[in-house]
Design an enzyme around this catalytic site. Structure first.
Site, short mmCIF file in Angstrom:
data_model
loop_
_atom_site.label_atom_id
_atom_site.label_comp_id
_atom_site.label_asym_id
_atom_site.label_seq_id
_atom_site.Cartn_x
_atom_site.Cartn_y
_atom_site.Cartn_z
N GLU A 35 -18.68 33.45 -41.44
CA GLU A 35 -18.52 32.37 -42.42
C GLU A 35 -17.51 32.80 -43.49
O GLU A 35 -17.59 33.91 -44.02
CB GLU A 35 -19.88 32.09 -43.05
CG GLU A 35 -20.18 30.63 -43.20
CD GLU A 35 -20.34 29.89 -41.88
OE1 GLU A 35 -19.40 29.14 -41.53
OE2 GLU A 35 -21.36 30.04 -41.20
N THR A 37 -14.58 33.54 -42.98
CA THR A 37 -13.69 34.54 -42.39
C THR A 37 -12.44 33.89 -41.81
O THR A 37 -11.42 34.56 -41.67
CB THR A 37 -14.41 35.32 -41.28
OG1 THR A 37 -15.08 34.36 -40.44
CG2 THR A 37 -15.44 36.28 -41.84
N ASP A 176 -13.21 24.74 -35.17
CA ASP A 176 -14.02 23.64 -34.64
C ASP A 176 -13.46 23.13 -33.32
O ASP A 176 -14.19 22.92 -32.35
CB ASP A 176 -14.07 22.49 -35.65
CG ASP A 176 -14.65 22.91 -36.98
OD1 ASP A 176 -15.13 24.07 -37.08
OD2 ASP A 176 -14.64 22.10 -37.91
#
Ligand code: ADP
Ligand code: MG
Length: 386
Positions: A35, A37, A176
């Site tokens: 997270e 990163t 994503d």
């Protein structure tokens, strides 16, 4: 899934007056670990989930693009000749932005035919499961087939990102879309955000009887945008003061030196990113060597790092994590940008009901808004449906 297939087929036929030429779909995603990163050129480890966006497409004999969704009353129409980011707005900027972005990656938009598309989805919108990547990836694989572009999935991920950055105007990374396009059942995508190298790693949750429980706190804080921007700024400052291009270039062995150079707050922001990158790599190695029951402690450590060093948790997320662990989850952490949103809890299947009941009760006792809890499984990435 069958419901979605029926709604998009019926929706397409009633809006456009003919049967669709084909159906494609793409999943949302959850980030297992890694997270804050991504914008530090680091590592993330998301997986595609069993919630999908389905698109029904038909090609036209003219240059018109017509997009419709179960999500909106109105269809949107635009000519291929007017396809440009400045002409796109609202939800249709996602599908039409992908069509435009394909042009930036080699599609000759002067030659391709127009299309009609109808969209439906069971990816919850705005819950941190990336309904946006699901819609982009579904449209990208569909048009790649229909316009016979022959682009590979890694390029299609960049197409989706470009659409989101330029047509929608959201400055997001490539995590994503990579998860949505490259995901495989019971596996996660180990993504290096610097090189964009991606490796599919088996999770083994099914064989170990583990499930990932999402605990959507339904909290969204007004300062999440400002908080995100200030964390990014801290990371950039830390990298500059330590003389590296990005925090990716540091390892835990550099933290002693960082302690001497940085002020306390910047040091803690840097320590989160550096240790989180290490935890992502450790998670991949632990999965390979010891299996999924051994990764719980890494998820817990990730949460503490976000709570104490990066300071992006809120009481609801901490309560969700602590209660889930107390009720039998083997590891839990907040996920996403922070200041609200969802936590994840890796939980033995037999304890899902107990963890759900315990978290729901704990939120009621504290007077928090009732959370939404549901299980997600790691599923296949985008593809043709029928
Ligand atoms: P998320 O965390 O779900 O990705 P975003 O704000 O990034 O949240 O993306 C959500 C937006 O994507 C919606 O507000 C809408 O504009 C668009 N979108 C997602 N799914 C659909 C859909 N099925 N039909 C139309 N638009 C959609
Ligand atoms: Mg999104």
């Amino acid at each position: 899934m069958n419901d979605l297939i029926t709604t998009v087929t019926d929706g397409f036929t009633s809006r456009f007056g003919a049967a669709p030429a084909g159906l494609w779909s793409a999943p949302g995603r959850v980030n297992l670990i890694g997270e804050h990163t991504d914008y530090n050129d680091g590592f993330v480890f998301p997986f595609a989930i069993n919630r999908r966006t389905v698109v029904a497409f038909g090609l036209r004999s003219d240059r018109l693009l017509r997009v419709a969704s179960s999500f909106a009353e109105e269809s949107v129409e635009l000519s291929l000749d007017d396809l440009a980011p400045e002409n796109l707005a609202g939800w249709s900027a996602y599908p039409l932005g992908v069509a435009w972005a394909l042009g930036q990656f080699g599609a000759d938009l002067a030659l391709v035919p127009g299309f009609d598309v109808f969209i439906d989805s069971d990816v919850p919108i705005g819950a941190g499961l990336s309904s946006s990547a699901a819609i982009e990836s579904a449209v990208a694989v569909a048009l790649n087939d229909l316009w016979q572009l022959g682009l590979d999935r890694r390029v299609l991920a960049r197409v989706g990102q470009l659409a989101e950055n330029r047509a929608v105007g959201a400055p997001t990374g490539i995590m994503d879309q990579s998860a949505s396009l490259l995901g495989e059942a019971d596996s996660a995508v180990f993504l290096d955000c610097r090189t964009l190298e991606a490796e599919v790693i088996p999770l083994g949750f099914d064989a170990a009887g583990l499930e990932l429980l999402i605990i959507d706190t339904r909290v969204s804080h007004a300062h999440s945008t400002g908080g995100y921007a200030s964390r990014r700024a801290s990371c950039e400052r830390g990298a500059r003061m330590l003389g590296v291009t990005s925090l990716r270039d540091l390892t835990v062995d550099d933290l002693d030196r960082a302690l001497d150079v940085l002020d306390d707050e910047t040091f803690r922001r840097v320590r989160h990113v550096v240790t989180e990158n290490r935890r992502v790599q450790d998670t991949v190695r632990t999965l390979r060597e010891h299996g999924p029951t051994a990764i719980g402690a890494l998820l817990d450590a990730s949460h503490l790092s976000m709570r104490d060093d990066f300071e992006i948790s809120v009481p609801e997320l901490d309560l969700a994590v602590d209660t889930a662990r107390g009720a039998g989850a083997i590891g839990a952490r907040m996920t996403g940008g922070g200041f609200g949103g969802a936590a994840i809890a890796l939980t033995p299947s037999a304890l899902i009901a107990a963890v759900t009941a315990a978290v729901t009760a704990a939120f009621a006792v504290r007077g928090f808004t009732a959370p939404d809890l549901f299980v997600v499984r790691a599923a296949d990435g985008a593809g043709r449906q029928q």
